[in-house]
Design a protein around this motif. Sequence first.
Motif, mmCIF file in Angstrom:
data_model
loop_
_atom_site.group_PDB
_atom_site.id
_atom_site.type_symbol
_atom_site.label_atom_id
_atom_site.label_comp_id
_atom_site.label_asym_id
_atom_site.label_seq_id
_atom_site.Cartn_x
_atom_site.Cartn_y
_atom_site.Cartn_z
ATOM 1 N N ALA A 34 -7.867 -11.339 2.984
ATOM 2 C CA ALA A 34 -6.691 -10.513 2.706
ATOM 3 C C ALA A 34 -6.926 -9.512 1.588
ATOM 4 O O ALA A 34 -6.142 -8.576 1.415
ATOM 5 C CB ALA A 34 -5.504 -11.401 2.341
ATOM 6 N N LEU A 35 -8.005 -9.669 0.820
ATOM 7 C CA LEU A 35 -8.273 -8.762 -0.291
ATOM 8 C C LEU A 35 -8.597 -7.366 0.225
ATOM 9 O O LEU A 35 -9.318 -7.202 1.213
ATOM 10 C CB LEU A 35 -9.439 -9.282 -1.141
ATOM 11 N N SER A 36 -8.092 -6.353 -0.450
ATOM 12 C CA SER A 36 -8.233 -4.967 0.004
ATOM 13 C C SER A 36 -9.497 -4.315 -0.546
ATOM 14 O O SER A 36 -9.928 -4.604 -1.670
ATOM 15 C CB SER A 36 -7.023 -4.134 -0.451
ATOM 16 N N THR A 37 -10.049 -3.422 0.252
ATOM 17 C CA THR A 37 -11.148 -2.581 -0.222
ATOM 18 C C THR A 37 -10.585 -1.579 -1.227
ATOM 19 O O THR A 37 -9.501 -1.047 -1.033
ATOM 20 C CB THR A 37 -11.799 -1.832 0.959
ATOM 21 N N ILE A 38 -11.316 -1.348 -2.305
ATOM 22 C CA ILE A 38 -10.853 -0.454 -3.368
ATOM 23 C C ILE A 38 -11.657 0.840 -3.337
ATOM 24 O O ILE A 38 -12.894 0.814 -3.305
ATOM 25 C CB ILE A 38 -10.997 -1.121 -4.749
ATOM 26 N N ARG A 39 -10.962 1.976 -3.347
ATOM 27 C CA ARG A 39 -11.631 3.262 -3.406
ATOM 28 C C ARG A 39 -11.994 3.572 -4.852
ATOM 29 O O ARG A 39 -11.139 3.509 -5.739
ATOM 30 C CB ARG A 39 -10.738 4.372 -2.858
ATOM 31 N N LEU A 40 -13.246 3.907 -5.085
ATOM 32 C CA LEU A 40 -13.703 4.252 -6.424
ATOM 33 C C LEU A 40 -13.386 5.715 -6.717
ATOM 34 O O LEU A 40 -13.160 6.507 -5.805
ATOM 35 C CB LEU A 40 -15.210 3.997 -6.556
ATOM 36 N N GLY A 41 -13.373 6.064 -7.985
ATOM 37 C CA GLY A 41 -13.029 7.419 -8.370
ATOM 38 C C GLY A 41 -14.030 8.448 -7.886
ATOM 39 O O GLY A 41 -15.223 8.168 -7.743
ATOM 40 N N HIS A 97 3.197 1.240 -6.155
ATOM 41 C CA HIS A 97 1.736 1.120 -6.259
ATOM 42 C C HIS A 97 1.141 2.292 -7.025
ATOM 43 O O HIS A 97 0.258 2.108 -7.881
ATOM 44 C CB HIS A 97 1.121 1.035 -4.867
ATOM 45 N N SER A 98 1.613 3.509 -6.743
ATOM 46 C CA SER A 98 1.065 4.688 -7.412
ATOM 47 C C SER A 98 1.336 4.629 -8.912
ATOM 48 O O SER A 98 0.489 5.023 -9.721
ATOM 49 C CB SER A 98 1.663 5.970 -6.823
ATOM 50 N N THR A 99 2.513 4.131 -9.299
ATOM 51 C CA THR A 99 2.842 4.000 -10.725
ATOM 52 C C THR A 99 1.960 2.954 -11.378
ATOM 53 O O THR A 99 1.482 3.140 -12.505
ATOM 54 C CB THR A 99 4.319 3.600 -10.896
ATOM 55 N N ARG A 100 1.724 1.868 -10.680
ATOM 56 C CA ARG A 100 0.861 0.807 -11.220
ATOM 57 C C ARG A 100 -0.550 1.321 -11.456
ATOM 58 O O ARG A 100 -1.131 1.087 -12.518
ATOM 59 C CB ARG A 100 0.838 -0.380 -10.252
ATOM 60 N N ILE A 101 -1.101 2.021 -10.485
ATOM 61 C CA ILE A 101 -2.479 2.501 -10.594
ATOM 62 C C ILE A 101 -2.599 3.646 -11.599
ATOM 63 O O ILE A 101 -3.560 3.698 -12.381
ATOM 64 C CB ILE A 101 -2.989 2.960 -9.212
ATOM 65 N N ARG A 102 -1.631 4.556 -11.622
ATOM 66 C CA ARG A 102 -1.718 5.752 -12.467
ATOM 67 C C ARG A 102 -1.311 5.480 -13.907
ATOM 68 O O ARG A 102 -1.921 6.014 -14.840
ATOM 69 C CB ARG A 102 -0.833 6.848 -11.876
ATOM 70 N N ASP A 103 -0.278 4.650 -14.117
ATOM 71 C CA ASP A 103 0.284 4.476 -15.452
ATOM 72 C C ASP A 103 0.008 3.105 -16.070
ATOM 73 O O ASP A 103 -0.410 3.014 -17.224
ATOM 74 C CB ASP A 103 1.800 4.710 -15.413
ATOM 75 N N PRO A 230 -1.263 -0.757 -0.770
ATOM 76 C CA PRO A 230 -1.610 -2.009 -0.090
ATOM 77 C C PRO A 230 -0.391 -2.629 0.561
ATOM 78 O O PRO A 230 0.740 -2.456 0.093
ATOM 79 C CB PRO A 230 -2.142 -2.887 -1.234
ATOM 80 N N VAL A 231 -0.621 -3.346 1.637
ATOM 81 C CA VAL A 231 0.470 -4.018 2.339
ATOM 82 C C VAL A 231 0.930 -5.212 1.505
ATOM 83 O O VAL A 231 0.102 -5.956 0.982
ATOM 84 C CB VAL A 231 0.002 -4.494 3.728
ATOM 85 N N PRO A 232 2.230 -5.404 1.336
ATOM 86 C CA PRO A 232 2.716 -6.572 0.587
ATOM 87 C C PRO A 232 2.132 -7.862 1.155
ATOM 88 O O PRO A 232 2.141 -8.078 2.362
ATOM 89 C CB PRO A 232 4.234 -6.514 0.789
ATOM 90 N N GLY A 233 1.615 -8.685 0.273
ATOM 91 C CA GLY A 233 1.014 -9.935 0.720
ATOM 92 C C GLY A 233 -0.465 -9.838 0.984
ATOM 93 O O GLY A 233 -1.115 -10.822 1.348
ATOM 94 N N GLY A 234 -1.028 -8.634 0.778
ATOM 95 C CA GLY A 234 -2.466 -8.473 0.966
ATOM 96 C C GLY A 234 -2.796 -7.734 2.246
ATOM 97 O O GLY A 234 -1.970 -7.600 3.146
#
Length: 384
Positions: A34-41, A97-103, A230-234
């Motif tokens: 269920a873990l998501s792939t993460i896009r790097l900068g 999600h965008s607020t979590r990642i950005r701020d 990400p989809v809630p719950g993974g």
Amino acid sequence: MRTDRPGYQCRANKDGSTVHYWSPKRAVKGAPSALSTIRLGDGLTEEQIAAECQRLTAELRDELVKLGSPPTYDCTIASLVACYRHDKTSSLHSVKHSTRIRDYEPSLRILVADVGARRIDALRSSDFKKWFAGWKKKGHRRASGAIKLLRVVISYGAGERLIGCAQARDILSDMRFEQPAPRTVAMTYEQCFAIVAKSIEMECPSIGFVEALKFETALRRIDVIGEWAPVPGGGSFRWSGLMAKDISKDMILTLKTSKTGAPVSRDLSTYPLVAAALQAYRIPDIGPVVIDEDSGKPYWENRYTEKFKKVRNAAGVSSTVWSMDSRAGAVSETIEATGSLDAARDLATHTTTTMTRRYARGDGLEASRKVALARVESRPKTAQ
């Protein structure tokens, strides 16, 4: 095969650039599916990519060891942040999600890296002052963001009755820190037109279309390009945002804003900049309205930002002008043209004119002239 960047994956864009990813399932055998792939900068060096893959892998291994058991609070800031991240009832899990990642996440990383070892039950106001001064040397907004999240996590700890947090919260509540100066830049019509024209020339008309739409309608960028989250719950990331069905055949755009849920209706046929952009950009018949020409999919926010910068620079527009400034440009132009703060508030879907004033740029000279002329016209002719 390289072994210094566990979990690394990449994908080539049509323009020759490369998108980098970190896959938890490739990094650690047996990692939950269920873990998501993460896009790097974008723009990372080979060394930075390797370091980021190693960091994420180490964090995942550590989390898997502790899987099922909550972090232990030992009175340090690092342990409090770990509890805040782990607790599904904390505010971290309720923001977008965008607020979590950005701020949120950047500031939380600063807290852990810079002051994570400090004991909360021993903190004094002088500590907070020193930290803010040190962070401010690396950027005023960085310092303000770190202090803001420090208040958030300590308040969380106080609510959970964790040792030292209530006293630290009381100390912080009496303290005030200098806020960064508000932005004074607003994109002008001429600058937006230049960006539209250059985006067509550079064969990436989606950039010009987005900026034209934002400038003319005062919509937020997320309401135009959408958001991957990400989809809630993974699970893998999914996109949501402006769809072709939200624009009628007679070019009426209708939506509810992502921030407040306010209903918006805009007649796109009345906007010259949008018309100019649509000479080269075609709105799809179905699906997302804005598509990245390179990937054939909706934009990731950081990818849009990087592409916008290239077009802006090529158009000869100052680097002090950001994509977010088109909204300020819309508000400022509306106030100058109408002399009405209420009209600008309605356009920007602000709940109060106080927020609208923050977006207004300039000294109000033109608006005051229009008001003066209107007042003179309203007076009896014999009294003039």
